[in-house]
Scaffold this motif. Structure first.
Motif, PDB file in Angstrom:
ATOM      1  N   VAL A  87       0.834  -1.208   0.000  1.00 52.74           N
ATOM      2  CA  VAL A  87       0.000   0.000   0.000  1.00 52.74           C
ATOM      3  C   VAL A  87       0.869   1.259   0.000  1.00 52.74           C
ATOM      4  O   VAL A  87       0.649   2.170  -0.790  1.00 52.74           O
ATOM      5  N   PHE A  88       1.854   1.296   0.901  1.00 53.08           N
ATOM      6  CA  PHE A  88       2.727   2.468   0.992  1.00 53.08           C
ATOM      7  C   PHE A  88       4.188   2.067   0.908  1.00 53.08           C
ATOM      8  O   PHE A  88       4.581   1.003   1.373  1.00 53.08           O
ATOM      9  N   LEU A  89       4.993   2.960   0.305  1.00 56.90           N
ATOM     10  CA  LEU A  89       6.445   2.815   0.285  1.00 56.90           C
ATOM     11  C   LEU A  89       6.995   4.133   0.830  1.00 56.90           C
ATOM     12  O   LEU A  89       6.797   5.184   0.210  1.00 56.90           O
ATOM     13  N   ILE A  90       7.602   4.085   2.000  1.00 55.47           N
ATOM     14  CA  ILE A  90       8.117   5.303   2.627  1.00 55.47           C
ATOM     15  C   ILE A  90       9.633   5.359   2.423  1.00 55.47           C
ATOM     16  O   ILE A  90      10.339   4.396   2.741  1.00 55.47           O
ATOM     17  N   ASP A  91      10.110   6.476   1.895  1.00 52.72           N
ATOM     18  CA  ASP A  91      11.550   6.658   1.706  1.00 52.72           C
ATOM     19  C   ASP A  91      12.158   7.282   2.954  1.00 52.72           C
ATOM     20  O   ASP A  91      11.592   8.221   3.523  1.00 52.72           O
ATOM     21  N   THR A  92      13.339   6.812   3.345  1.00 56.61           N
ATOM     22  CA  THR A  92      14.022   7.436   4.480  1.00 56.61           C
ATOM     23  C   THR A  92      14.958   8.558   4.030  1.00 56.61           C
ATOM     24  O   THR A  92      15.488   9.287   4.846  1.00 56.61           O
ATOM     25  N   GLU A  93      15.195   8.649   2.707  1.00 52.77           N
ATOM     26  CA  GLU A  93      16.040   9.728   2.180  1.00 52.77           C
ATOM     27  C   GLU A  93      15.763   9.866   0.688  1.00 52.77           C
ATOM     28  O   GLU A  93      14.866   9.189   0.167  1.00 52.77           O
TER      29      GLU A  93
END
Ligand SMILES: [Zn+2]
Length: 302
Positions: A87-93
């Motif tokens: 559902v979601f892909l969160i980038d850390t940078e």
């Protein structure tokens, strides 16, 4: 009778624990189940780490892995664990080793990072990337199929909370610590923190000119204050808050040494030639000490 029951119970629990550990190992080398439904993929001590978290309503990924081959392995691993969509892909940078393989997961994944991430990614993007990688091996040629730049669909400001299924993800922006947009992700119930690249695991970081060491120290302090049980940094295997203590010690000592040498009238070039950090000689990427001295010099001469 009673002891038979006990034995059967012991055998059942032994079988169950073997089954569980076998299930995690089946995902392949580099994969670790750090908690129920939470998996990291850290190929080695320094390559980009990417992770996924299963919820009742779908999967949340953290970063999209460094090599497209790693991303394909990641996708296969997720499919082994669940049939729910990402559902979601969160980038850390913003850097490509964390973000360049969004195309493997999106669609369906909605990509999220802090304001400024998309602009930074557009600037870094190399339109010849797929072509160059495809020439390296048949496996890469297959893995880069469909390659294109996908910038975050959602850019939040300062803080964001995501509720998906039974889990909560608290995103917060880490200012001036590594790239143009660095995001830490905190799972308060599970006490797992994805700490971006404010710290890695025993590695001298490549501090770019935008990095401000006092801001890095503030972000380490903030993350430690959450009291996480498990910390997953941008590179390297899952660890604990000890990484925050190690990096705090590193930068504090670096600032002291650069400050003392500057007070003796030494130039930046002289300091770069003379300054050593033997306490951290076993950290990876020693050649990056110069960039760290540059950042410390800016603090000392402020
Ligand atoms: Zn980076």
């Amino acid at each position: 009778m009673k002891s038979h029951f006990k034995l059967a119970f012991l055998l059942t629990s032994l079988f169950l624990s073997l089954a569980i550990s076998a299930a995690a190992q089946d995902l392949g080398p580099g994969f670790t189940k750090i908690k129920d439904g939470i998996y990291t993929f850290a190929p080695d001590a320094t390559t980009t780490t990417c992770s996924f978290i299963v919820t009742q309503e779908g999967v949340v990924m953290i970063d999209s892995c460094s090599s497209p081959i790693h991303s394909r392995n990641m996708l296969a691993a997720i499919k082994k664990v669940t049939d729910k969509p990402i559902v979601f892909l969160i980038d850390t940078e913003t850097h490509g080793d964390h973000t360049a393989n969004h195309y493997v997961f999106s669609p369906p994944a909605t990509v999220i990072n802090h304001t400024g991430a998309g602009a930074a990614m557009r600037k870094e993007y190399n339109p010849k990337r797929a072509e160059t990688l495809a020439m390296k091996s048949a496996e890469l040629r297959e893995a880069v199929k469909g390659e294109r730049l996908i910038v975050p669909h959602i850019e939040y400001k300062d803080r964001m909370t995501i509720n998906l299924g039974e889990r909560t993800f608290e995103l917060f922006f880490l200012k001036n610590v590594h790239s143009e947009a660095d995001t830490a992700i905190w799972l308060p119930k599970e006490r797992v923190l994805f700490a971006a690249s404010a710290a890695n695991v025993r590695r001298i970081l490549n501090l770019r000119p935008s990095v401000v060491i006092p801001d890095v120290l503030a972000s380490l302090k903030l993350m430690k204050s959450l009291n996480p049980e498990i910390v997953v940094t941008g590179h390297g295997p899952a660890t604990t808050t000890k990484v925050f203590d190690e990096y705090e010690a590193f930068y504090t000592l670096l600032l002291k040494r650069v400050g003392d040498m500057a007070a003796q009238g030494k130039s930046l070039d002289e300091i770069k030639k003379e300054l050593k950090m033997p306490e951290f000689a076993d950290w990876h990427d020693q050649a990056r000490l110069g960039a760290n001295i540059d950042a410390a010099w800016k603090v000392v001469n402020k």
